[in-house]
Design a protein around this motif. Structure first.
Motif, mmCIF file in Angstrom:
data_model
loop_
_atom_site.group_PDB
_atom_site.id
_atom_site.type_symbol
_atom_site.label_atom_id
_atom_site.label_comp_id
_atom_site.label_asym_id
_atom_site.label_seq_id
_atom_site.Cartn_x
_atom_site.Cartn_y
_atom_site.Cartn_z
ATOM 1 N N GLN A 98 0.747 -1.290 0.021
ATOM 2 C CA GLN A 98 -0.082 0.001 -0.084
ATOM 3 C C GLN A 98 0.955 1.196 0.090
ATOM 4 O O GLN A 98 0.357 2.282 0.538
ATOM 5 C CB GLN A 98 -0.994 0.036 1.386
ATOM 6 N N GLY A 99 2.017 0.948 -0.496
ATOM 7 C CA GLY A 99 2.906 2.216 -0.457
ATOM 8 C C GLY A 99 2.616 3.590 -1.101
ATOM 9 O O GLY A 99 2.657 4.778 -0.642
ATOM 10 N N GLU A 100 1.648 3.674 -2.150
ATOM 11 C CA GLU A 100 0.897 4.856 -2.619
ATOM 12 C C GLU A 100 0.214 5.400 -2.058
ATOM 13 O O GLU A 100 0.182 6.494 -1.703
ATOM 14 C CB GLU A 100 0.586 4.402 -4.385
ATOM 15 N N ALA A 101 -0.633 4.590 -1.304
ATOM 16 C CA ALA A 101 -1.692 5.120 -0.572
ATOM 17 C C ALA A 101 -1.141 5.569 0.792
ATOM 18 O O ALA A 101 -1.645 6.772 1.303
ATOM 19 C CB ALA A 101 -2.888 4.053 0.051
ATOM 20 N N VAL A 102 -0.095 5.068 1.070
ATOM 21 C CA VAL A 102 0.815 5.642 2.281
ATOM 22 C C VAL A 102 1.266 7.098 2.172
ATOM 23 O O VAL A 102 1.309 7.988 2.936
ATOM 24 C CB VAL A 102 1.918 4.417 3.017
ATOM 25 N N ARG A 103 1.729 7.154 0.857
ATOM 26 C CA ARG A 103 2.418 8.329 0.667
ATOM 27 C C ARG A 103 1.357 9.559 0.320
ATOM 28 O O ARG A 103 1.801 10.445 0.837
ATOM 29 C CB ARG A 103 3.254 7.930 -0.680
#
Length: 195
Positions: free
Chosen positions: A179-184
């Motif tokens: 979920q890297g994009e959502a975290v960023r």
């Protein structure tokens, strides 16, 4: 996602109730920053006292993947090193009468299912493994069953942890990375990130 729907392999019987984390991995091995080398030290003091007769020293159990234990396994301190040592020895699943809560949680966080069975089922499995160390066991988390040749018996695990294994959501770090994009995106909206 790292789903754990079943584990199959040979078993290792470890008899005794209330086997605590101090016995699983003695305190002197907790100094390591990483968990490297802990597998060789699992049950170090018990193995030294039994002079080669401990199940973890027996050549017929080398390469076993499923540890079959009795009641209240992993009690005592909360050391994460205990399940790490067991896993680094090669164990991928445990079947027992019951597990200490923190030990169980540490195993879930590592992707190692701990399944509960009745004392009668545990005894049948331990006896079967001792009489034929090459016998194959299969733990099925979807059917909640353990199989050993023609023998099959139910095993239990709470619905939450079971679902985490079957769906692959037990791996918190893996979920975070996925979920890297959502975290960023969320971090970019937080005002205190830029202060």
């Amino acid at each position: 996602m790292s789903q754990v729907k079943s584990v199959a392999g040979r078993g290792l019987p470890l008899r005794g109730n209330d086997i605590d984390t101090d016995r699983i991995i003695p305190a002197r091995f907790l100094r390591s920053v990483t968990f490297d080398g802990l597998g060789e030290q699992v049950f170090a003091d018990d193995r030294a006292q039994t002079k080669g007769s401990h199940p973890f020293d027996q050549p017929q159990y080398a390469g076993a993947k499923i540890l079959v234990v009795n009641r209240n396994f992993g009690c005592g301190s909360s050391r994460e090193h205990a399940p790490q040592a067991i896993a680094r020895w090669g164990i991928q699943a445990l079947i027992g009468e019951s597990f200490a809560e923190i030990f169980f949680g540490n195993c879930v966080a590592m992707g190692i299912p701990c399944l509960m069975a009745t004392p009668e089922v545990v005894k049948v499995l331990q006896d079967a493994i001792e009489s034929n160390p090459q016998v194959q066991l299969q733990v099925d988390l979807e059917e909640m069953e353990v199989r050993c040749e023609e023998y099959a018996a139910p095993v239990q695990m709470a619905a939450g942890p079971r679902q985490m294994f079957v769906s692959g959501t037990w791996d918190a770090c893996g979920q975070l990375v996925a979920q890297g994009e959502a975290v960023r995106a969320t971090a970019a909206k937080l005002p205190y990130i830029h202060w």
